[in-house]
Motif scaffolding. Structure first.
Motif: not given
Length: 154
Positions: A130-154
């Motif tokens: 559960l801890e592993t999955l939660e950490a993976q999920f949170l990491g992916l969510r942060e990554r998606v937020k960052e990539v989406y934010k960067q794409k909007q800047e273009y």
């Protein structure tokens, strides 16, 4: 008279050569400016990609650290359970049946129920997952937020 004709012919050829060389120079100068502009664009784009990679790397490092901390916490809990410093208790209430007397079941309901050793191992294994999955999920969510934010800047 022949001298003037040869001189004018030589000066005409020299002038024509200068014009051709100047035209070639102008064309090469224009191509150089275009290439220089393209190079500066590519440099800025490469700098942006480096910034993105660094931001994503920071997110990955943060999530990896969180995952390692969670694993260490679970390992400590496991060690505490094995050394009997802590006990894993389950809050459970046994269903009361009508044909059993109240005195016998009330004594058992008074103390907490403990897990069997194999259930403890399963609990710890599930908690780690559960801890592993939660950490993976949170990491992916942060990554998606960052990539989406960067794409909007273009």
């Amino acid at each position: 008279m022949k001298f003037k004709i040869i001189l004018s012919l030589i000066s005409g050829i020299a002038l024509l050569t200068i014009i051709i060389i100047y035209d070639r120079y102008s064309h090469l100068k224009y191509k150089y400016q275009v290439l220089e502009t393209e190079l500066s664009k590519q440099k800025s784009q490469a700098q942006q990609y480096l910034t993105q990679v660094k931001q994503l790397q920071a997110i990955d490092e943060k999530q990896t650290e969180n995952l390692n901390n969670a694993k260490a916490q679970i390992l400590k809990l496991s060690d505490d359970l094995h050394s009997n410093n802590k006990r894993l208790l389950v809050k459970a209430v046994c269903a009361k049946s009508d044909n059993i007397t109240a005195t016998a079941s009330s004594v058992d309901d008074a103390r907490p129920t403990e897990l069997a050793p194999d259930a403890e191992r399963n609990y710890l294994r599930l908690r780690r997952q559960l801890e592993t999955l939660e950490a993976q999920f949170l990491g992916l969510r942060e990554r998606v937020k960052e990539v989406y934010k960067q794409k909007q800047e273009y």
